[in-house]
Design an enzyme around this catalytic site. Structure first.
Site: not given
Length: 446
Positions: A80, A168, A170
């Site tokens: 990001c 993202h 994660e």
């Protein structure tokens, strides 16, 4: 034994700790460092992840670290903000999006031959969360994936092991994010996955024994998971050189002081129980403001703990159950003042005049890892699975002023509620539960 590490350069993202946890789920040790504290790579760093940020790369005060010591030296993945910063510093253009790109998106045109994306589906759901977007990536990068709205959702350096992604991996909503992170950490960085709670415990015990030597350590026990696991590690390292103090502030759950003290004695800990409920209740008399109550409890705890500590002659160390989130949250990732942490949940907390060195066996691991270490050490499941309980105890579950009778009533109600959850098999299914005592209100003259 020195393990391979992944360094996470933190630009202040709400997801930074989650990145670290995902890395550790691959049995690779990860460390978060605020971007402004970065001063070069240690020899055991196998790769670097650049986090997201609440800043825009276009902001005047946005994080702008010098990455020259890592680019081309170890693999780097920008997430990001990290990706946008890589693009901007390599001839790309980053501008505000027409609309904030937030939520689910589908990656398309994946170059699954690229090392970062191997094993992923030709189309894959990911999670976007950014207000800026990359309009061009310069001549040094090539596109490896896009979405309907984001042309440069992912890119890689043509000559070096450098990647950037504007989503993202994660978070749970990125369905194949674990594959991408595994590709980066294991495939690209070459991490073998040899870190685990078991070897953490062995290495920590050995390190504590060397560090402390023949000195005495004082540790305040709370009955909670963190201080208990810290105490067990220290006990295995130095035995009865560890002096534990368990303070009953009169605000514990029903029968908790007696039960926890029995548990500690069964573990073989050198522990002294101190009943000081009257001192705490006197300090709380007439106080209704939650923060005032917290500070009063903290002040009296220090006084009681100090009195008990003076009985341990020649102590040189203060043991604490500080865990990794406490450490991270006590340092600002953005370079400004640290975010305020509630007065009952701070790193340190005891006065300078005690003149003790601090030893924190758990300061590198997360809460779930603390429990896994405790399990490796053979600590009772009842202790490891106990619901979190704040330092001020029932005082912050009593709205309004505190009296001995109110504490007694709440202890009884809380005990009935928790026992009911246990009987129904629900206690282990929830993270935290407890009763709250509300002020009596007169309704309709009743």
């Amino acid at each position: 034994m020195q393990h391979q590490r992944i360094l996470i350069l933190d630009f202040g993202s709400q997801y930074t700790q989650l990145i670290a946890r995902r890395v550790r789920e691959l049995n690779v040790f990860s460390e978060i460092i605020p971007w402004h504290a970065y001063d070069g790579l240690a020899p055991d760093i196998s790769g670097v992840i650049l986090s997201g940020s609440p800043f825009s790369v276009r902001d005047e005060k946005a994080p702008r670290p010098d990455l020259s010591s890592m680019l081309g030296k170890v693999p780097v993945l920008g997430v990001c903000y990290g990706a946008q910063y890589l693009a901007q510093t390599h001839g790309g253009v980053v501008e505000a999006s027409d609309s904030r790109e937030y939520g689910r998106a589908n990656l398309m045109s994946l170059n699954v031959e690229n090392a970062l994306l191997q094993g992923m589906s030709p189309e894959s759901q990911v999670w976007m969360s950014h207000g800026d977007t990359i309009l061009s990536i310069g001549d040094q990068f090539e596109t490896i994936c896009s979405t309907h709205d984001v042309e440069f959702a992912g890119f890689s350096d043509i000559n070096r092991a450098v990647w950037g992604i504007q989503f993202h991996p994660e978070v749970w909503h990125s369905k194949e994010g674990s594959i991408l992170l595994g590709n980066f950490i294991q495939g690209i960085c070459g991490c073998e996955g040899d870190w685990s709670p078991a070897n953490f415990a062995d290495e920590t015990i050995h390190g504590l024994r060397e560090k402390i030597g023949s000195d005495k350590v004082i540790l305040g026990l709370s009955g909670g998971v963190d201080s208990t696991v810290a105490a067990e590690l220290l006990h295995r390292a130095i035995g009865d050189q560890l002096h534990c103090i368990f303070v009953d502030n009169g605000l514990l759950r029903k029968n908790e002081f007696e039960q926890v003290l029995r548990d500690y004695e069964h573990m073989g800990l050198n522990v002294k129980g101190v009943q000081a409920g009257d001192r705490f209740l006197d300090a709380l008399k007439g106080e209704s403001d939650p923060e005032t109550k917290r500070k009063a409890i903290g002040r009296v705890f220090v006084e009681v703990f100090d009195d008990a500590s003076k009985e341990v002659e020649g102590a040189a160390w203060l043991g604490q159950g500080t865990i990794y989130p406490d450490v991270i949250e006590s340092v600002s990732a953005t370079g400004g003042p640290s975010a305020t942490i509630k007065s009952h949940h701070n790193v340190g907390g005891l006065p300078d005049y005690m003149k003790l060195q601090v030893v924190e066996p758990l300061r590198q691991i997360f809460k779930d890892e603390v429990r896994r270490v405790g399990k490796e050490l053979g600590i009772k499941p009842e202790i490891l699975g106990r619901h979190p309980f704040p330092g001020p105890g029932l005082a912050i579950r009593i709205l309004g002023d505190i009296t001995e009778e109110k504490v007694r009533i709440l202890q009884e109600v809380d005990h009935i509620w928790i026992q009911g959850m246990r009987d129904a098999g629900l206690y282990d299914e929830v993270w935290q539960a407890g009763a709250i005592l509300l002020p009596v209100q007169s309704v309709g003259g009743m």
